[in-house]
Design an enzyme around this catalytic site. Structure first.
Site, PDB file in Angstrom:
ATOM      1  N   GLY A  51      -2.985   3.507  -2.964  1.00 21.12           N
ATOM      2  CA  GLY A  51      -2.869   2.378  -3.878  1.00 21.12           C
ATOM      3  C   GLY A  51      -2.752   1.082  -3.091  1.00 21.12           C
ATOM      4  O   GLY A  51      -2.106   1.033  -2.036  1.00 21.12           O
ATOM      5  N   CYS A  53       0.846  -1.199   0.000  1.00 21.42           N
ATOM      6  CA  CYS A  53       0.000   0.000   0.000  1.00 21.42           C
ATOM      7  C   CYS A  53       0.880   1.249   0.000  1.00 21.42           C
ATOM      8  O   CYS A  53       1.984   1.239   0.533  1.00 21.42           O
ATOM      9  CB  CYS A  53      -0.889   0.049   1.237  1.00 21.42           C
ATOM     10  SG  CYS A  53      -2.109  -1.257   1.363  1.00 21.42           S
ATOM     11  N   ASP A  54       0.344   2.305  -0.588  1.00 21.25           N
ATOM     12  CA  ASP A  54       1.036   3.593  -0.517  1.00 21.25           C
ATOM     13  C   ASP A  54       0.006   4.704  -0.677  1.00 21.25           C
ATOM     14  O   ASP A  54      -0.961   4.565  -1.441  1.00 21.25           O
ATOM     15  CB  ASP A  54       2.103   3.723  -1.606  1.00 21.25           C
ATOM     16  CG  ASP A  54       3.045   4.888  -1.306  1.00 21.25           C
ATOM     17  OD1 ASP A  54       4.007   4.671  -0.548  1.00 21.25           O
ATOM     18  OD2 ASP A  54       2.799   5.996  -1.807  1.00 21.25           O
ATOM     19  N   SER A  55       0.227   5.807   0.038  1.00 22.31           N
ATOM     20  CA  SER A  55      -0.725   6.920   0.021  1.00 22.31           C
ATOM     21  C   SER A  55      -0.050   8.225  -0.377  1.00 22.31           C
ATOM     22  O   SER A  55       1.095   8.491   0.016  1.00 22.31           O
ATOM     23  CB  SER A  55      -1.368   7.099   1.404  1.00 22.31           C
ATOM     24  OG  SER A  55      -2.044   5.946   1.823  1.00 22.31           O
TER      25      SER A  55
END
Length: 210
Positions: A113, A76-78
């Protein structure tokens, strides 16, 4: 996968907030940090960037693991899309102050994501969650105090809603978990493409299967 089989979820992220979200949902995860250099990745927009980073993290961790049955790796990445810019972690107090002076009283879109990889089959699924965030009109003193707390330096967009920054967000439109760093409804949809359900990941299910 079989419906009576309990998969093992590996989180390719150092974020304690993401792990806490999963734990609160009854899901134990193994955390393995990818070591991906996020500064080397460029993209045309926030959604593309966060998804690319999530994919890279998941694949980097997956490459270090053996393909045991039922192992799923989640990356995950923000990032925050605000005023035509893509904002990740500010890292420095000066940058965090600058961002908050621009963001106060306005709104942005937090993109996270999610990339899921099944080590056994090699199958992959991914998607991006987007949540509109409306920021409070902070005073200069509030901005200085918040930045001095250190919290905004290490989070996407220089804010959180599950910590001190929660008082400085007036409202959101969309999934709150997505703002924290992981959308559980989105994760559910990704798991379903592999034939896996959320209840299969619950700690109680694992104990009963044992």
């Amino acid at each position: 996968m079989q419906t009576d089989f309990s998969p093992r979820l590996v989180l390719a992220s150092a974020s304690p907030a993401r792990r806490a979200l999963l734990s609160a949902a009854g899901i134990d995860v193994e955390v393995l940090v990818s070591g991906v250099d996020e500064s080397t990745v460029e993209a045309a927009d926030a959604a593309e960037l966060c998804l690319s980073l999530a994919r890279m993290k998941a694949r980097a961790v997956a490459a270090t693991l053996s393909a045991d049955p039922g192992v799923l790796v989640l990356g995950c990445d923000s990032v925050l899309a605000f005023d035509g810019e893509i904002l990740g972690k500010p890292h420095t107090p000066a940058e965090a102050v600058k961002r908050w002076c621009a963001m106060r009283g306005r709104s942005g879109v937090l993109h996270t994501g999610h990339h899921l990889t099944d080590l056994t089959t090699g199958k992959q699924a991914e998607d991006v969650g987007a949540t509109v965030v409306h920021f409070a009109d902070l005073t200069d003193g509030e901005i200085e105090a918040y930045v001095a707390s250190g919290e905004p330096l290490h989070v996407a967009g220089a804010f959180t809603i599950d910590g001190k920054g929660g008082a400085f967000v007036e409202r959101i439109e969309g999934d709150a978990g997505n703002v924290i760093g992981l959308s559980l409804p989105l994760l559910r949809r990704l798991l379903m493409t592999f034939g896996v359900t959320i209840p299969q990941l619950w700690r109680t299910s694992r104990k009963e299967d044992a």
